[in-house]
Write a protein that holds these residues in place. Structure first.
Motif, short mmCIF file in Angstrom:
data_model
loop_
_atom_site.label_atom_id
_atom_site.label_comp_id
_atom_site.label_asym_id
_atom_site.label_seq_id
_atom_site.Cartn_x
_atom_site.Cartn_y
_atom_site.Cartn_z
N CYS A 173 -1.31 19.12 18.88
CA CYS A 173 -0.62 17.86 19.20
C CYS A 173 -1.05 16.76 18.23
O CYS A 173 -0.23 16.08 17.64
N HIS A 174 -2.36 16.59 18.06
CA HIS A 174 -2.86 15.55 17.16
C HIS A 174 -2.45 15.83 15.71
O HIS A 174 -2.12 14.90 14.97
N ALA A 175 -2.47 17.10 15.31
CA ALA A 175 -2.06 17.45 13.95
C ALA A 175 -0.58 17.13 13.74
O ALA A 175 -0.19 16.64 12.67
N ALA A 176 0.25 17.37 14.76
CA ALA A 176 1.68 17.04 14.66
C ALA A 176 1.87 15.53 14.50
O ALA A 176 2.64 15.07 13.66
N VAL A 177 1.14 14.75 15.29
CA VAL A 177 1.23 13.28 15.18
C VAL A 177 0.77 12.84 13.80
O VAL A 177 1.43 12.03 13.14
N ALA A 178 -0.36 13.38 13.34
CA ALA A 178 -0.89 12.99 12.03
C ALA A 178 0.06 13.39 10.90
O ALA A 178 0.22 12.65 9.93
N SER A 179 0.70 14.56 11.03
CA SER A 179 1.62 14.98 9.97
C SER A 179 2.85 14.09 9.92
O SER A 179 3.33 13.73 8.84
N ILE A 180 3.36 13.70 11.08
CA ILE A 180 4.50 12.78 11.12
C ILE A 180 4.09 11.42 10.55
O ILE A 180 4.82 10.81 9.77
N HIS A 181 2.90 10.96 10.92
CA HIS A 181 2.38 9.69 10.41
C HIS A 181 2.25 9.74 8.89
O HIS A 181 2.70 8.82 8.19
N ALA A 182 1.64 10.80 8.37
CA ALA A 182 1.46 10.92 6.92
C ALA A 182 2.80 10.99 6.20
O ALA A 182 2.98 10.38 5.13
N ALA A 183 3.77 11.72 6.77
CA ALA A 183 5.10 11.81 6.15
C ALA A 183 5.79 10.45 6.16
O ALA A 183 6.43 10.06 5.18
N ALA A 184 5.66 9.72 7.27
CA ALA A 184 6.27 8.38 7.34
C ALA A 184 5.64 7.44 6.32
O ALA A 184 6.34 6.66 5.66
N ASP A 185 4.31 7.52 6.17
CA ASP A 185 3.64 6.69 5.17
C ASP A 185 4.05 7.11 3.76
O ASP A 185 4.23 6.26 2.88
N SER A 186 4.23 8.40 3.53
CA SER A 186 4.68 8.88 2.23
C SER A 186 6.07 8.32 1.92
O SER A 186 6.33 7.87 0.81
N ASN A 187 6.96 8.34 2.91
CA ASN A 187 8.30 7.76 2.73
C ASN A 187 8.22 6.27 2.44
O ASN A 187 8.99 5.75 1.63
N ALA A 188 7.29 5.57 3.09
CA ALA A 188 7.12 4.14 2.85
C ALA A 188 6.67 3.89 1.41
O ALA A 188 7.13 2.94 0.76
N ARG A 189 5.81 4.74 0.90
CA ARG A 189 5.33 4.58 -0.48
C ARG A 189 6.44 4.91 -1.49
O ARG A 189 6.54 4.28 -2.54
N ILE A 190 7.29 5.87 -1.15
CA ILE A 190 8.44 6.17 -2.01
C ILE A 190 9.37 4.96 -2.04
O ILE A 190 9.84 4.56 -3.12
N ALA A 191 9.64 4.39 -0.88
CA ALA A 191 10.50 3.20 -0.82
C ALA A 191 9.87 2.04 -1.60
O ALA A 191 10.57 1.27 -2.27
N TYR A 192 8.56 1.93 -1.54
CA TYR A 192 7.85 0.88 -2.29
C TYR A 192 8.04 1.08 -3.79
O TYR A 192 8.35 0.12 -4.52
N ARG A 193 7.86 2.31 -4.26
CA ARG A 193 8.04 2.57 -5.69
C ARG A 193 9.46 2.26 -6.14
O ARG A 193 9.69 1.72 -7.22
N ARG A 194 10.43 2.58 -5.27
CA ARG A 194 11.84 2.24 -5.56
C ARG A 194 12.02 0.73 -5.62
O ARG A 194 12.69 0.21 -6.49
N CYS A 195 11.40 0.04 -4.67
CA CYS A 195 11.52 -1.41 -4.59
C CYS A 195 10.97 -2.09 -5.84
O CYS A 195 11.61 -2.99 -6.39
N ILE A 196 9.79 -1.66 -6.31
CA ILE A 196 9.22 -2.34 -7.48
C ILE A 196 9.96 -2.02 -8.77
O ILE A 196 9.86 -2.78 -9.74
N LYS A 197 10.72 -0.92 -8.80
CA LYS A 197 11.54 -0.61 -9.96
C LYS A 197 12.74 -1.55 -10.07
O LYS A 197 13.26 -1.79 -11.14
N ASN A 198 13.18 -2.03 -8.91
CA ASN A 198 14.37 -2.91 -8.89
C ASN A 198 13.98 -4.29 -9.15
O ASN A 198 13.66 -5.17 -9.16
#
Length: 190
Positions: free
Chosen positions: A165-190
């Motif tokens: 259960c905790h690993a599932a929560v942590a994996s979703i959290h890490a994936a969401a943070d990874s997506n946020a960092r991807i969006a950030y990299r896109r944002c600073i390119k614009n």
């Protein structure tokens, strides 16, 4: 503008809720919990965590557990130790704040302003709209993850279910943070 909206949301959420977590940010157990969990998720390998299927992980798939452990750079034993320490921290906070009695949505709303002063200094971003958006998204992701970890408490009765259960929560959290960092990299390119 986004920073102002975030702060306004936090203030409204805090005022609108009769139940308060005021003082939570000053609790050593909470600070230690946040820093430990943040480091676990921050250090997750983006490519590895994106391969973890949290639904399969939650259902007990050992292959997914191995993928998760590899992505966060831990053995099952070290992850069990991490969870034991984190569980003890949450238990001490539960006894004082009764986190499990607060609805998920309300708890997430109440956590955001408590997390902000702890996470804001350790999230390595500078000032600017892209950075503010990243920081705010990471804090909101973290609040949602805390709610998920509190929800895993019932699974902690059986060690294996708790780990999954905790690993599932942590994996979703890490994936969401990874997506946020991807969006950030896109944002600073614009």
């Amino acid at each position: 503008m986004k920073k102002i909206l975030f702060l306004l949301f936090s203030i409204i959420a805090t005022i609108a809720n009769a139940q308060s977590l005021s003082g939570l940010r000053n609790e050593k157990a909470f600070k230690d919990y946040v820093v430990s969990e943040y480091n676990l998720v921050k250090n997750a390998e983006e490519a590895g965590i994106s391969l973890v299927n949290s639904n399969l992980l939650r259902s007990g798939d050992q292959t997914e557990l191995r993928k998760f452990l590899s992505a966060v750079g831990m053995t099952e034993s070290s992850y069990r130790n991490h969870l034991t320490v984190q569980r003890n921290r949450l238990s001490s906070l539960e006894s004082k704040y009764k986190l499990s009695t607060i609805s998920s949505t309300k708890l997430q709303d109440l956590l955001v302003p408590e997390l902000y002063p702890i996470l804001q200094p350790i999230i390595a971003v500078t000032n600017g709209d892209c950075e503010d958006e990243l920081r705010n998204t990471l804090i909101i992701n973290f609040a949602a993850a805390v709610v998920g970890h509190v929800g895993c408490a019932s699974a902690d009765i059986t060690v294996v279910a708790g780990i999954l259960c905790h690993a599932a929560v942590a994996s979703i959290h890490a994936a969401a943070d990874s997506n946020a960092r991807i969006a950030y990299r896109r944002c600073i390119k614009n």
